[in-house]
Write a protein that holds these residues in place. Structure first.
Motif: not given
Length: 62
Positions: A36-59
């Motif tokens: 469960r923790l490994e699955a949660y970590l993957k979800e968090l990593q995907a969310e971080v990636k999406a936020v980073e991509e959005r910040l890049k787009e905004l920049g």
């Protein structure tokens, strides 16, 4: 029912905690917690990636 045998590839019971007589397992094994923790970590990593991509787009648009 498992009849006391392990029918899961990881061992343990295939009944998913539902045993005759109303017994239900109310805890997670260490393997289940880890999974469960490994699955949660993957979800968090995907969310971080999406936020980073959005910040890049905004920049790029500024």
């Amino acid at each position: 029912m498992c009849n006391g045998q392990s029918c899961s590839p990881r061992g343990g019971c295939c009944c998913h905690g539902h045993h005759p007589g109303g017994f239900h397992r109310h805890y997670l094994t260490a393997v289940e917690k880890k999974d469960r923790l490994e699955a949660y970590l993957k979800e968090l990593q995907a969310e971080v990636k999406a936020v980073e991509e959005r910040l890049k787009e905004l920049g790029e648009g500024a």
